[in-house]
Design an enzyme around this catalytic site. Structure first.
Site, PDB file in Angstrom:
ATOM      1  N   HIS A  19      -2.598 -17.705   1.187  1.00 37.77           N
ATOM      2  CA  HIS A  19      -3.196 -16.369   1.356  1.00 37.77           C
ATOM      3  C   HIS A  19      -3.787 -15.876   0.042  1.00 37.77           C
ATOM      4  O   HIS A  19      -3.057 -15.338  -0.796  1.00 37.77           O
ATOM      5  CB  HIS A  19      -2.128 -15.376   1.831  1.00 37.77           C
ATOM      6  CG  HIS A  19      -1.728 -15.582   3.253  1.00 37.77           C
ATOM      7  ND1 HIS A  19      -2.379 -14.982   4.301  1.00 37.77           N
ATOM      8  CD2 HIS A  19      -0.755 -16.350   3.800  1.00 37.77           C
ATOM      9  CE1 HIS A  19      -1.823 -15.355   5.439  1.00 37.77           C
ATOM     10  NE2 HIS A  19      -0.835 -16.190   5.157  1.00 37.77           N
ATOM     11  N   SER A  72      -6.715  20.868   5.113  1.00 32.40           N
ATOM     12  CA  SER A  72      -5.314  20.985   4.706  1.00 32.40           C
ATOM     13  C   SER A  72      -5.187  21.070   3.189  1.00 32.40           C
ATOM     14  O   SER A  72      -4.134  21.395   2.671  1.00 32.40           O
ATOM     15  CB  SER A  72      -4.547  19.755   5.188  1.00 32.40           C
ATOM     16  OG  SER A  72      -5.022  18.609   4.495  1.00 32.40           O
ATOM     17  N   GLY A  73      -6.272  20.743   2.490  1.00 33.93           N
ATOM     18  CA  GLY A  73      -6.160  20.664   1.035  1.00 33.93           C
ATOM     19  C   GLY A  73      -5.863  19.243   0.588  1.00 33.93           C
ATOM     20  O   GLY A  73      -5.891  18.943  -0.589  1.00 33.93           O
ATOM     21  N   GLY A  74      -5.594  18.350   1.548  1.00 36.04           N
ATOM     22  CA  GLY A  74      -5.395  16.935   1.219  1.00 36.04           C
ATOM     23  C   GLY A  74      -6.748  16.279   0.936  1.00 36.04           C
ATOM     24  O   GLY A  74      -7.799  16.835   1.260  1.00 36.04           O
ATOM     25  N   CYS A 114      -4.897 -19.821   6.248  1.00 40.86           N
ATOM     26  CA  CYS A 114      -3.607 -20.095   6.882  1.00 40.86           C
ATOM     27  C   CYS A 114      -3.796 -20.432   8.372  1.00 40.86           C
ATOM     28  O   CYS A 114      -4.387 -21.454   8.679  1.00 40.86           O
ATOM     29  CB  CYS A 114      -2.670 -18.912   6.651  1.00 40.86           C
ATOM     30  SG  CYS A 114      -0.974 -19.359   6.974  1.00 40.86           S
ATOM     31  N   TYR A 115      -3.359 -19.578   9.296  1.00 42.17           N
ATOM     32  CA  TYR A 115      -3.626 -19.882  10.709  1.00 42.17           C
ATOM     33  C   TYR A 115      -5.126 -20.089  10.930  1.00 42.17           C
ATOM     34  O   TYR A 115      -5.539 -20.918  11.742  1.00 42.17           O
ATOM     35  CB  TYR A 115      -3.103 -18.762  11.617  1.00 42.17           C
ATOM     36  CG  TYR A 115      -3.367 -19.030  13.094  1.00 42.17           C
ATOM     37  CD1 TYR A 115      -2.572 -19.906  13.805  1.00 42.17           C
ATOM     38  CD2 TYR A 115      -4.445 -18.428  13.742  1.00 42.17           C
ATOM     39  CE1 TYR A 115      -2.832 -20.188  15.146  1.00 42.17           C
ATOM     40  CE2 TYR A 115      -4.713 -18.686  15.075  1.00 42.17           C
ATOM     41  CZ  TYR A 115      -3.898 -19.570  15.771  1.00 42.17           C
ATOM     42  OH  TYR A 115      -4.160 -19.839  17.086  1.00 42.17           O
ATOM     43  N   GLU A 161      -5.481 -13.275  -0.444  1.00 39.98           N
ATOM     44  CA  GLU A 161      -5.630 -11.817  -0.477  1.00 39.98           C
ATOM     45  C   GLU A 161      -4.411 -11.083  -1.030  1.00 39.98           C
ATOM     46  O   GLU A 161      -4.494  -9.911  -1.355  1.00 39.98           O
ATOM     47  CB  GLU A 161      -5.971 -11.269   0.924  1.00 39.98           C
ATOM     48  CG  GLU A 161      -4.939 -11.510   2.009  1.00 39.98           C
ATOM     49  CD  GLU A 161      -5.044 -12.898   2.629  1.00 39.98           C
ATOM     50  OE1 GLU A 161      -5.750 -13.755   2.065  1.00 39.98           O
ATOM     51  OE2 GLU A 161      -4.408 -13.143   3.660  1.00 39.98           O
ATOM     52  N   GLY A 217      -2.214 -15.605  10.848  1.00 45.82           N
ATOM     53  CA  GLY A 217      -1.610 -15.036  12.046  1.00 45.82           C
ATOM     54  C   GLY A 217      -0.303 -15.736  12.350  1.00 45.82           C
ATOM     55  O   GLY A 217      -0.045 -16.820  11.823  1.00 45.82           O
ATOM     56  N   LYS A 275      -8.452   4.347   1.698  1.00 42.62           N
ATOM     57  CA  LYS A 275      -8.095   5.524   0.897  1.00 42.62           C
ATOM     58  C   LYS A 275      -8.787   5.534  -0.476  1.00 42.62           C
ATOM     59  O   LYS A 275      -9.303   6.566  -0.904  1.00 42.62           O
ATOM     60  CB  LYS A 275      -6.570   5.531   0.707  1.00 42.62           C
ATOM     61  CG  LYS A 275      -6.039   6.777   0.058  1.00 42.62           C
ATOM     62  CD  LYS A 275      -5.804   7.829   1.102  1.00 42.62           C
ATOM     63  CE  LYS A 275      -5.207   9.086   0.535  1.00 42.62           C
ATOM     64  NZ  LYS A 275      -5.013  10.086   1.580  1.00 42.62           N
ATOM     65  N   ASP A 287      -8.241  13.594   2.213  1.00 46.26           N
ATOM     66  CA  ASP A 287      -9.071  13.128   3.333  1.00 46.26           C
ATOM     67  C   ASP A 287      -9.839  14.273   3.989  1.00 46.26           C
ATOM     68  O   ASP A 287     -11.054  14.201   4.167  1.00 46.26           O
ATOM     69  CB  ASP A 287      -8.218  12.411   4.393  1.00 46.26           C
ATOM     70  CG  ASP A 287      -7.422  11.270   3.791  1.00 46.26           C
ATOM     71  OD1 ASP A 287      -7.799  10.811   2.703  1.00 46.26           O
ATOM     72  OD2 ASP A 287      -6.413  10.864   4.392  1.00 46.26           O
ATOM     73  N   SER A 288      -9.112  15.327   4.358  1.00 49.89           N
ATOM     74  CA  SER A 288      -9.818  16.414   5.049  1.00 49.89           C
ATOM     75  C   SER A 288     -10.787  17.098   4.092  1.00 49.89           C
ATOM     76  O   SER A 288     -11.856  17.552   4.498  1.00 49.89           O
ATOM     77  CB  SER A 288      -8.838  17.411   5.671  1.00 49.89           C
ATOM     78  OG  SER A 288      -8.129  18.129   4.689  1.00 49.89           O
ATOM     79  N   SER A 289     -10.456  17.144   2.799  1.00 50.48           N
ATOM     80  CA  SER A 289     -11.346  17.808   1.846  1.00 50.48           C
ATOM     81  C   SER A 289     -12.647  17.027   1.671  1.00 50.48           C
ATOM     82  O   SER A 289     -13.732  17.600   1.680  1.00 50.48           O
ATOM     83  CB  SER A 289     -10.664  17.934   0.483  1.00 50.48           C
ATOM     84  OG  SER A 289      -9.487  18.675   0.614  1.00 50.48           O
TER      85      SER A 289
END
Ligand code: XMP
Length: 520
Positions: A177, A230-232, A86-87, A179, A59, A376, A234-236
């Site tokens: 870090h 939408s065909g994307g 770190c922090y 990550e 942070g 995603k 996520d929505s699919s």
């Protein structure tokens, strides 16, 4: 099993830019984790959450600052492993009796090398195959005295306490870090940490699918759900999952705004109707959208018109089918984190994104968001689990306002038709050269300029277009894709030969920032 019955890891967020990456690394290890801002983590929260391990993120703060972010003291009494980064390391030392100093002359930003101490640490298994490890540092203050019970296991020139641990209590604290990918062996460190904490790695997409289906059934009961498809990806994925859970209680609405790519509407509607037998309204509203966009060239005005019309049209179709109790949305975990982040104050609107915000209140619907816990790449994995074709899951992102924002200046049907053809040739070229999956997003923008050319014995006066292709991890930053000159030359020739209306092709080599991925 619900997510609460998985082993759970809690990431306490102190505001680092890269906290999400910690969660990514853990999810890759099939470990269920959640990020919560430090000021939401109370004693009661900790009891409820019952983490099997805790990570303190980095942070921007200093433990010396007034009201410096702190974890609740009770976290140290849970008896579970803790890793401070770190922090997170500084805060751990500060709370447990060590010392932190302001970084006069010892601040460290960027690449550094850690060398090991003689004593062994299970957290570092697989580290130091060479005699040092590259890590990424980003700190102003530093630990000057470790807390009682801790030992040092790795040092760097500017961080004598780069890796510290109290092995009796299973507390680990590192200054760098692990990550970020500039710490190449960082994933191994997380792997060791969750192994030491006894995680089973039971967070798989197969398990998630079953749980999510049960949760959707519990939430929806015998209510009706609508979903803007939408065909994307996520929505699919959300639609197929919900359909699997509640069948015909779900209706999808595909709003065709006339700004889709070549053959796209037919492909999307065909796939969902034929393969999934999913109740789907195909709302062809292109005349409405293109009519309202006539003569409009300002990018924000275009976006507002499209966003507003989209909601009107969706609402009309939802009412025609007799209304619904729930609205399904493909909200992802990064959106959820963004909206609760304590550091995420109002930021400048670069572009107003297109979604169905405001509709649930207007129509008195509750939200069903079955992807709220996923990143995603996890959504893609779930899509594969649900049997969506790989070619569909791997599709490049496509923006809600569609081709409107790839057609700077006034939008006409003629320009859209030319753009569709040019885009199809370009994507065909990319696929033929086996480059599609190496690229985050590729498309053509048709420019509001005509240029003079010569074809055979004729003078031409046609549109110029720009090819765009970028690599990116999340769309927030991007680099242009380094096509070979042969590829670019061949593609330009094909577009000019095969697409009437275009006589000049350019390649856009702007990165983001300072550019954006789309042209508008
Ligand atoms: P920019 O152009 O802002 O785009 O660099 C970043 C990513 O977001 C997509 N994009 C959108 N997606 N609705 C969406 O669903 C929108 O209004 C929108 N505008 C941009 C863009 O395609 C890229 O992937």
């Amino acid at each position: 099993m619900s997510t609460s019955e998985h082993d759970r890891l809690l990431i306490i967020d102190f505001g680092s830019q890269v906290t999400q990456l910690i969660a990514r690394r853990l999810r890759e290890l099939s470990v269920y984790c959640e990020i919560h801002p430090f000021n939401m983590v109370t004693d009661a929260f900790l009891r409820d959450f019952a983490p099997k391990a805790v990570i303190f993120s980095g942070g921007p703060s200093s433990v010396f600052a007034e009201g410096a972010p702190m974890p609740p003291k009770s976290v140290f009494d849970l008896g579970v492993p803790i890793l401070g980064i770190c922090y997170g390391q500084q805060v751990m030392m500060h709370c447990l009796g060590g010392k932190v100093e302001r970084g006069h002359g010892t601040a460290e930003f960027g690449r550094a090398y850690v060398t090991p101490e003689a004593r062994r640490l299970a957290l570092l298994e697989g580290w130091f195959a060479a005699d040092r490890e590259q890590v990424w540092m980003s700190h102003g203050d530093h630990v000057s005295e470790i807390a009682p019970g801790f030992d040092v296991y790795g040092t760097s020139p500017n961080a004598p306490f780069a890796i510290t641990a109290d092995i009796d209590r299973n507390f680990y604290a590192v200054q760098f870090h692990p990550e970020v990918h500039h710490t190449p062996n960082g994933a191994k460190l997380y792997e060791n940490f969750v192994r030491l904490a006894g995680f089973k790695g039971d967070w798989t997409m197969g398990a998630y699918r079953e749980e999510a289906i049960q949760r959707i059934r519990d939430q929806v009961g015998d209510g009706k759900v609508i979903c803007a498809l939408s065909g994307g990806v996520d929505s699919s994925v959300a639609a197929v999952l919900i359909h699997e859970a509640i069948g015909e209680q779900l209706t999808c609405v595909y709003v065709d705004h006339g700004l889709m790519r070549k053959d796209e509407s037919e492909q999307v509607v065909g796939m969902f109707r034929e393969h999934y037998n999913l109740p789907l309204i195909h709302a062809d509203e292109s005349d409405l959208f293109l009519g309202k966009l006539e003569g409009v060239s300002d990018p924000e005005t275009k976006r507002k018109i499209i966003g507003g019309l989209f909601i009107d049209v969706f609402e009309r179709h939802a009412k025609e089918m007799g209304g619904a109790d729930f609205l399904a949305q493909g909200t992802l975990y990064p959106d959820v984190i963004e909206s609760v982040s304590f550091s995420g104050g109002p930021s400048v609107t670069i572009k107003s994104h297109h979604n169905v915000g405001g509709l649930p209140e207007r129509m008195n619907m509750q939200l069903v968001e079955p992807l709220r816990e996923l990143f995603k790449d996890e959504v893609r994995a779930l899509g594969r689990e649900l049997g969506l074709p790989p070619s569909f899951i791997g599709r490049h992102p496509f923006p809600g306002p569609g081709l409107a924002i790839r057609c700077p200046g006034e939008i006409t049907r003629e320009k859209l038709d030319i753009l569709r053809e040019a885009d199809a040739v370009y994507i065909d070229q990319i696929r033929k050269h086996g480059l599609y999956d190496d690229i985050w997003q590729a498309f053509v923008a048709i420019l509001p300029v005509r240029t003079v050319g010569v074809m055979g014995d004729y003078r031409t006066y046609d549109y110029a277009c720009a090819l765009r292709a970028v690599t990116s991890v999340d769309g927030m930053t991007a680099d242009y894709f380094p096509f070979s000159h042969e590829f670019l030359g061949e593609t330009a020739t094909r577009i000019i030969n095969e697409v009437p209306g275009i006589n000049r092709v350019t390649y856009d080599i702007t990165s983001k920032p300072p550019g954006t991925i789309e042209w508008e």
